[in-house]
Scaffold this active site. Structure first.
Site, PDB file in Angstrom:
ATOM      1  N   ASP A  96       0.863  -1.174   0.000  1.00 47.80           N
ATOM      2  CA  ASP A  96       0.000   0.000   0.000  1.00 47.80           C
ATOM      3  C   ASP A  96       0.902   1.226   0.000  1.00 47.80           C
ATOM      4  OD1 ASP A  96      -2.040  -1.827   0.400  1.00 47.80           O
ATOM      5  OD2 ASP A  96      -2.843  -0.859   2.194  1.00 47.80           O
ATOM      6  N   HIS A 152       4.870  -7.340  -0.153  1.00 48.55           N
ATOM      7  CA  HIS A 152       4.495  -8.628  -0.731  1.00 48.55           C
ATOM      8  C   HIS A 152       5.121  -8.820  -2.114  1.00 48.55           C
ATOM      9  CE1 HIS A 152       1.180  -9.549   2.233  1.00 48.55           C
ATOM     10  NE2 HIS A 152       1.449  -8.277   2.504  1.00 48.55           N
ATOM     11  N   SER A 250       8.850   3.489   4.909  1.00 52.10           N
ATOM     12  CA  SER A 250       9.928   3.623   3.944  1.00 52.10           C
ATOM     13  C   SER A 250       9.447   3.352   2.529  1.00 52.10           C
ATOM     14  CB  SER A 250      11.105   2.731   4.305  1.00 52.10           C
ATOM     15  OG  SER A 250      12.247   3.172   3.610  1.00 52.10           O
TER      16      SER A 250
END
EC number: 4.1.1.65
Length: 283
Positions: A96, A152, A250
């Protein structure tokens, strides 16, 4: 841009050069890892309020149930909240966040921001391991403090190497990206390299100021050593599987070889993405 705005930006950048980045991050890391009920409750409440964190999509919706701020920050999401595009030709967002930059690697350079770029060789930290990505494709995804902070797999592959590259800990927001040359190739990072049916793929997890740590499924939580550390693996990970997580925010950078993929044309700098969303497709 007004004189005041320019001055604020210059002071922000200079302050980062003066601050003891690693020492500050270690202090923040200790606070974030604390399981003291009063301290962790206060920090979680302040953070949740400041950034408007939506716990309704989290697996654990009660902020008081998290054992530490780190536990809260790296919270899992409920099943079904993020759906991974199942089309076999899809390249999906690893996280995200918002796209910082996306496009082609030109003359071995990855575009960072207006007037700024860095070499893929410096990003990877090893000339031989970087070679497959010359003239390839890249996408940089910035995870803000309010985002879900697990990273992911953008495409299925076999993890073959991880390379810890020590470095600085500049902030990675847009102001810093526009004003610090080679930002992402200067900050501390964990490079994850894969064999896929498309050839080589890389996912680079880039640290930042007050980031309390980076963790991957293969290495566990990274312990900064001050030297480059290469590890070999043979771990198969499917598209959408968790690869790692950030303890505070980050950036994740994904790289592919030349003529293997194409990004969806609707994506550009500042486009918002969610984990599992189709960002590109195989050729």
């Amino acid at each position: 841009m007004s004189f005041t705005s320019r001055l604020k930006k210059e002071l922000f950048i200079k302050a980062q050069n003066l601050v003891p980045q690693h020492q500050l991050s270690r202090v923040v890391g200790k606070v974030a890892a604390s399981e003291n009920p009063i301290l962790k409750a206060a920090v979680i409440h302040a953070f949740k309020t400041k950034y408007g964190i939506d716990l309704s999509i989290a697996e654990q919706g009660n902020a008081l149930k998290y054992k530490s701020f780190n536990d809260f920050f790296t919270r899992a999401l409920k099943d079904g909240v993020r759906l991974v595009d199942e089309n076999p030709d899809s390249i999906v967002s690893p996280a995200d966040g918002a796209i910082s930059q996306i496009g082609k690697i030109t003359a071995g350079k990855v575009f960072q921001a207006k007037g700024q770029s860095f070499s893929v060789e410096k990003l990877i930290g090893d000339p031989q391991l970087a070679q497959p990505f010359q003239e390839g494709e890249f996408a940089t995804v910035y995870l803000s403090p309010r985002d879900y902070h697990r990273v992911h797999m953008p495409f299925s592959g076999i993890l073959t190497e991880t390379l810890y590259v020590p470095g600085e800990l500049f902030s990675v927001n847009q102001v810093t990206a526009e004003n610090v040359p080679g930002l992402f190739a200067r900050n501390e990072r964990m490079v994850c390299l894969f064999d896929t049916e498309l050839g080589r793929m890389a996912v680079v997890l880039v640290g930042a100021m007050i980031v309390a740590g980076i963790e991957t499924v293969a290495t566990g939580k990274v312990k900064p050593s001050g030297r480059i550390e290469l590890q070999h693996h043979e771990l198969k990970l499917e598209k959408g599987a968790e690869l790692g997580r950030f303890y505070l925010g980050s950036t994740a950078i994904i790289l592919f070889e030349k003529d293997k993929i194409e990004w969806e044309k609707r994506f550009k700098a500042e486009s918002v993405v969610v984990m599992g969303e189709r960002m590109g497709h195989t050729l």
